[in-house]
Design a protein around this motif. Sequence first.
Motif, PDB file in Angstrom:
ATOM      1  N   GLY A  98      33.044  27.316  39.262  1.00 42.90           N
ATOM      2  CA  GLY A  98      33.222  25.900  38.820  1.00 42.90           C
ATOM      3  C   GLY A  98      32.789  24.923  39.634  1.00 42.90           C
ATOM      4  N   ARG A  99      32.586  25.264  40.862  1.00 43.94           N
ATOM      5  CA  ARG A  99      32.095  24.365  42.042  1.00 43.94           C
ATOM      6  C   ARG A  99      30.936  24.754  42.648  1.00 43.94           C
ATOM      7  NH1 ARG A  99      36.622  22.250  44.675  1.00 43.94           N
ATOM      8  NH2 ARG A  99      35.107  20.932  45.979  1.00 43.94           N
ATOM      9  N   ARG A 121      25.955  37.846  40.098  1.00 41.05           N
ATOM     10  CA  ARG A 121      27.173  37.165  40.050  1.00 41.05           C
ATOM     11  C   ARG A 121      27.173  35.681  40.883  1.00 41.05           C
ATOM     12  NH1 ARG A 121      31.422  41.789  41.852  1.00 41.05           N
ATOM     13  NH2 ARG A 121      29.622  41.940  43.331  1.00 41.05           N
ATOM     14  N   TRP A 122      26.051  35.350  41.304  1.00 39.96           N
ATOM     15  CA  TRP A 122      25.996  34.224  42.022  1.00 39.96           C
ATOM     16  C   TRP A 122      24.713  33.304  41.232  1.00 39.96           C
ATOM     17  CZ3 TRP A 122      28.926  32.559  46.442  1.00 39.96           C
ATOM     18  CH2 TRP A 122      29.824  33.439  46.811  1.00 39.96           C
ATOM     19  N   THR A 123      24.871  32.106  41.094  1.00 42.22           N
ATOM     20  CA  THR A 123      23.897  31.076  40.576  1.00 42.22           C
ATOM     21  C   THR A 123      23.276  30.366  42.058  1.00 42.22           C
ATOM     22  OG1 THR A 123      24.863  30.751  38.535  1.00 42.22           O
ATOM     23  CG2 THR A 123      23.130  29.324  39.190  1.00 42.22           C
ATOM     24  N   ILE A 141      24.719  26.368  45.545  1.00 46.09           N
ATOM     25  CA  ILE A 141      25.137  27.944  45.274  1.00 46.09           C
ATOM     26  C   ILE A 141      26.471  27.574  44.326  1.00 46.09           C
ATOM     27  CG2 ILE A 141      26.288  29.721  46.424  1.00 46.09           C
ATOM     28  CD1 ILE A 141      23.501  29.663  47.380  1.00 46.09           C
ATOM     29  N   LYS A 142      26.641  28.699  43.525  1.00 47.28           N
ATOM     30  CA  LYS A 142      27.984  28.595  42.738  1.00 47.28           C
ATOM     31  C   LYS A 142      28.203  30.100  42.315  1.00 47.28           C
ATOM     32  CE  LYS A 142      28.055  27.496  38.606  1.00 47.28           C
ATOM     33  NZ  LYS A 142      28.042  26.688  36.888  1.00 47.28           N
ATOM     34  N   PRO A 143      29.300  30.541  42.624  1.00 49.89           N
ATOM     35  CA  PRO A 143      29.853  32.034  41.997  1.00 49.89           C
ATOM     36  C   PRO A 143      30.202  32.200  40.732  1.00 49.89           C
ATOM     37  CG  PRO A 143      31.630  31.000  43.482  1.00 49.89           C
ATOM     38  CD  PRO A 143      30.426  30.041  43.313  1.00 49.89           C
ATOM     39  N   PHE A 144      30.138  33.256  40.133  1.00 43.65           N
ATOM     40  CA  PHE A 144      30.954  33.298  38.695  1.00 43.65           C
ATOM     41  C   PHE A 144      32.272  33.621  38.823  1.00 43.65           C
ATOM     42  CE2 PHE A 144      26.270  34.022  37.475  1.00 43.65           C
ATOM     43  CZ  PHE A 144      26.388  33.415  36.404  1.00 43.65           C
ATOM     44  N   ALA A 169      39.470  31.469  45.000  1.00 45.71           N
ATOM     45  CA  ALA A 169      39.779  31.120  43.618  1.00 45.71           C
ATOM     46  C   ALA A 169      39.683  29.759  43.405  1.00 45.71           C
ATOM     47  CB  ALA A 169      41.330  31.559  43.494  1.00 45.71           C
ATOM     48  N   ALA A 170      40.050  28.841  44.436  1.00 48.29           N
ATOM     49  CA  ALA A 170      39.713  27.351  44.506  1.00 48.29           C
ATOM     50  C   ALA A 170      39.206  26.620  45.517  1.00 48.29           C
ATOM     51  CB  ALA A 170      41.331  26.892  44.135  1.00 48.29           C
TER      52      ALA A 170
END
Length: 307
Positions: A98-99, A121-123, A141-144, A169-170
């Motif tokens: 989400g980040r 699993r990574w955008t 970069i953004k992980p799922f 996680a955050a």
Amino acid sequence: MITLLLATMFAPLIDVGRDAGQRAGASDVQMRMTPSLPAARARSVHKGAPSPVKRPQARIDAANRAASEEPATQGFRKAIQVYPFQEGALYRLYAAPGRITDIALEPGETIIAVAAGDTARWTIGDTSSGAGENRRVHILIKPFSAGLRTNLVITTDRRVYHLQLESTAATAMTGISWSYGASEVLAISNRAGSPGPVATVPAFDRLHLDYHISGDRPAWRPLRAFDDGRQTYIQFPDHVAQGAVPPLFVISESGKPELVNYRMIGRYYLVDRIFDVAELRLGDKRQDIVRIKRSRAPTGRGGGKGT
């Protein structure tokens, strides 16, 4: 009579057999007590043999750990972590679901390719900011999900970046970028009025980056120091120009502080000499003192790491 005659005839043969058996037994005992030469030599060689060499996997893991660059408090400019670029280093990037985390390249640098170990699993995307010479490429970069790890390789027209990506996680880094010793030396030298145009960027491996920064931690504490063999460059945080800046003193061999010629260009002190030890001091009753020490063995790696 016949029995006595047979005993008399075969007695010498029995004695001979008995003697041969005794000799064989003695020889057998001697053989059991005395090890053969190859066996003794093998035990001797084994005793003095070196310890087994580490497996290739262990050597690779050790090299990767040694090359890893983790986020450092002094390396943050606001929310952006600025790593000193070193060829072959592994730069750590922490992301979260989400980040989006921004990887900003050097202005004017052109991207050639981006490759990741885990693209499922990574955008991973890219965009740009600015225009002309100030155009800057950004890798997004953004992980799922959390708990993911992979690597990322970015090739450009100037260099290759190796990154280690990890999702939490955050907690996510807002962005990362790099400082480039050779390119910055070129820009600073040009702004300082070097005689004639500078045709080429100084070779990175000719820069001496092995400086140690210690002491107090005021807001103006330098991020790094390096030299080109003729002049010394001290890099400060971006905000240093907005507040008071400390005077620089070179520490002589007798331990006394001495003033030295330097000037401020942007967020750098450009010192017109090479020094072994210098101090930045600011304050009246309670002085903040930051010490800068140069290693005598020049190296193209490291780069003003502080403690």
